[in-house]
Design a protein around this motif. Structure first.
Motif, mmCIF file in Angstrom:
data_model
loop_
_atom_site.group_PDB
_atom_site.id
_atom_site.type_symbol
_atom_site.label_atom_id
_atom_site.label_comp_id
_atom_site.label_asym_id
_atom_site.label_seq_id
_atom_site.Cartn_x
_atom_site.Cartn_y
_atom_site.Cartn_z
ATOM 1 N N HIS A 14 1.673 1.364 -6.955
ATOM 2 C CA HIS A 14 1.224 1.209 -5.564
ATOM 3 C C HIS A 14 -0.063 2.000 -5.356
ATOM 4 C CE1 HIS A 14 1.239 1.291 -1.177
ATOM 5 N NE2 HIS A 14 2.219 0.407 -1.179
ATOM 6 N N PRO A 15 -1.070 1.422 -4.702
ATOM 7 C CA PRO A 15 -2.334 2.153 -4.530
ATOM 8 C C PRO A 15 -2.224 3.368 -3.618
ATOM 9 C CG PRO A 15 -2.349 0.092 -3.285
ATOM 10 C CD PRO A 15 -1.143 0.056 -4.157
ATOM 11 N N GLY A 16 -1.148 3.464 -2.840
ATOM 12 C CA GLY A 16 -1.033 4.561 -1.893
ATOM 13 C C GLY A 16 -0.351 5.805 -2.422
ATOM 14 N N GLN A 55 16.886 -2.167 2.741
ATOM 15 C CA GLN A 55 16.613 -3.367 3.538
ATOM 16 C C GLN A 55 15.767 -3.080 4.778
ATOM 17 O OE1 GLN A 55 20.903 -4.057 3.664
ATOM 18 N NE2 GLN A 55 20.536 -6.167 3.040
ATOM 19 N N ALA A 56 15.486 -1.810 5.042
ATOM 20 C CA ALA A 56 14.862 -1.430 6.308
ATOM 21 C C ALA A 56 13.549 -2.157 6.560
ATOM 22 C CB ALA A 56 14.658 0.082 6.353
ATOM 23 N N ALA A 57 12.705 -2.265 5.538
ATOM 24 C CA ALA A 57 11.400 -2.901 5.694
ATOM 25 C C ALA A 57 11.376 -4.301 5.100
ATOM 26 C CB ALA A 57 10.318 -2.041 5.040
ATOM 27 N N LEU A 102 7.502 1.293 0.538
ATOM 28 C CA LEU A 102 6.386 2.210 0.320
ATOM 29 C C LEU A 102 5.254 1.963 1.316
ATOM 30 C CD1 LEU A 102 6.316 2.281 -3.580
ATOM 31 C CD2 LEU A 102 7.122 4.078 -2.036
ATOM 32 N N ASP A 103 5.002 0.701 1.668
ATOM 33 C CA ASP A 103 3.994 0.406 2.685
ATOM 34 C C ASP A 103 4.358 1.102 3.999
ATOM 35 O OD1 ASP A 103 2.554 -1.170 0.930
ATOM 36 O OD2 ASP A 103 3.359 -3.070 1.695
ATOM 37 N N ASP A 104 5.624 1.008 4.392
ATOM 38 C CA ASP A 104 6.050 1.631 5.644
ATOM 39 C C ASP A 104 6.133 3.143 5.522
ATOM 40 O OD1 ASP A 104 7.837 -0.314 7.993
ATOM 41 O OD2 ASP A 104 6.450 -1.098 6.498
ATOM 42 N N LEU A 105 6.367 3.648 4.313
ATOM 43 C CA LEU A 105 6.367 5.096 4.115
ATOM 44 C C LEU A 105 4.986 5.675 4.402
ATOM 45 C CD1 LEU A 105 7.804 7.671 3.275
ATOM 46 C CD2 LEU A 105 7.409 7.049 0.879
#
Length: 320
Positions: free
Chosen positions: A24-26, A122-124, A285-288
């Motif tokens: 992941h780039p983040g 499942q959250a995101a 990870l996006d939402d993190l």
């Protein structure tokens, strides 16, 4: 810039997350720690640029984010140490196994004010987002309840066996590891749940986890959630949550397969991702990243995770 991350606990979940964080780039995994040297070597093969530290404290010190994939009992001490050092936290579920200790942990983390969320996978995900939208817009009609059915030939499952603690009553079992995900999903759709009754069954070895669970929950308005867990017998894995509406119902199988029924057979409504695990982890990870930036996100809050832990531990102790 990517977030420097420490991964503490390098079993199957820790290694999977480290791998996807590296892609992941983040995120950049910079530190790894586990008491098992073999687990450290396996993780280092996945993220060769990370440093295997001598202690978890050393790993925490060089990171901005700490992902805790260790078993529930030691997780609290590492979470407290990370929060006291001002680090962001991504915690595996369950939040813990002792409710009083988890309440104290949540209070301490909230006092410290560090970003902290829990990994309910499942959250995101698209399934929860899709069912939430259908419920809110009235597409499903009145939401009348939910059914959760989980069956396995054996527990732990083959891919989980390296995490030996999963087979013991103190920290493991399918109710904590799997039912917790579906209770989280159910509460996001139906609202807060309460245990009406629960009946676990345990093997003759008192140290081992439950092999059966029957339970009934209700919302404040009396809408029921029925649960059945069964381990044993030659059968494929079955993991299903059905959110029932008066016009249509949605069934989520294997955490991501989204199906709808208007009274007839359930029909899939979305194309299956080529790599469901990667899709799920990347969405988390996006939402993190949003969480760490103080922005709205879909991840499970500490309070949500604590509520689910309380429900799970009530189920495991039996409730009538």
């Amino acid at each position: 810039m990517s977030v420097k991350t420490a991964v503490i606990g390098l079993g199957i979940m820790g290694r999977r997350m480290a791998e996807h964080m590296a892609l992941h780039p983040g995120f950049t995994p910079v530190a790894l720690w586990d008491p098992d040297p073999a687990a450290c070597r396996a993780a280092l093969a996945i993220t060769p640029d990370a440093l295997v530290t001598n202690t978890p404290e050393e790993a925490i010190a060089i990171a901005d984010l700490v992902y805790l994939a260790c078993p529930p009992v030691p997780r609290k001490a590492y979470a407290l140490a990370a929060a006291d050092a001002g680090k962001s936290l991504f915690l595996e579920k369950p939040l813990g196994v002792d409710v009083a200790e988890s309440k104290a942990l949540v209070a301490h983390l909230e006092e410290r004010g560090v970003p902290a969320v829990v990994n309910f996978t499942q959250a995101a995900g698209a399934a929860l987002s899709g069912v939430s939208e259908a419920a809110l817009t009235g597409t499903m009609g009145d939401i009348v309840g939910a059914d959760i059915v989980v069956t396995y030939a054996a527990w732990p499952r083959e891919w989980q066996k390296a995490a030996d603690w999963l087979r013991f009553k103190d920290e493991g079992g399918p109710t904590r590891e799997v039912i917790s995900h579906f209770l989280f999903f159910s509460e996001r759709i139906l609202g807060e749940l309460s245990v009406v009754w629960a009946r676990p069954s345990y093997p003759s070895d008192a140290g081992l986890c439950e092999t059966q669970m029957l339970a009934r929950f209700e919302t404040h308005s009396g809408r029921p959630v029925s649960i059945m867990v069964s381990v044993g017998g030659a059968q494929p894995d079955r993991q299903e949550l059905t959110i029932k509406g008066s016009r249509s119902s949605r069934r989520i199988s294997e955490f991501y397969i989204d199906q709808v029924s208007d009274g007839g057979p359930f029909v899939e409504i979305a194309e299956r991702p080529k790599d469901p695990r990667a899709t799920s982890l990347n969405a988390q990870l996006d939402d993190l990243l949003l969480c760490m930036d103080g922005k709205p996100n879909r991840l499970a809050t500490l309070r949500e995770a604590l509520r689910i832990q309380i429900l799970v531990e009530q189920m495991l102790s039996g409730h009538s």
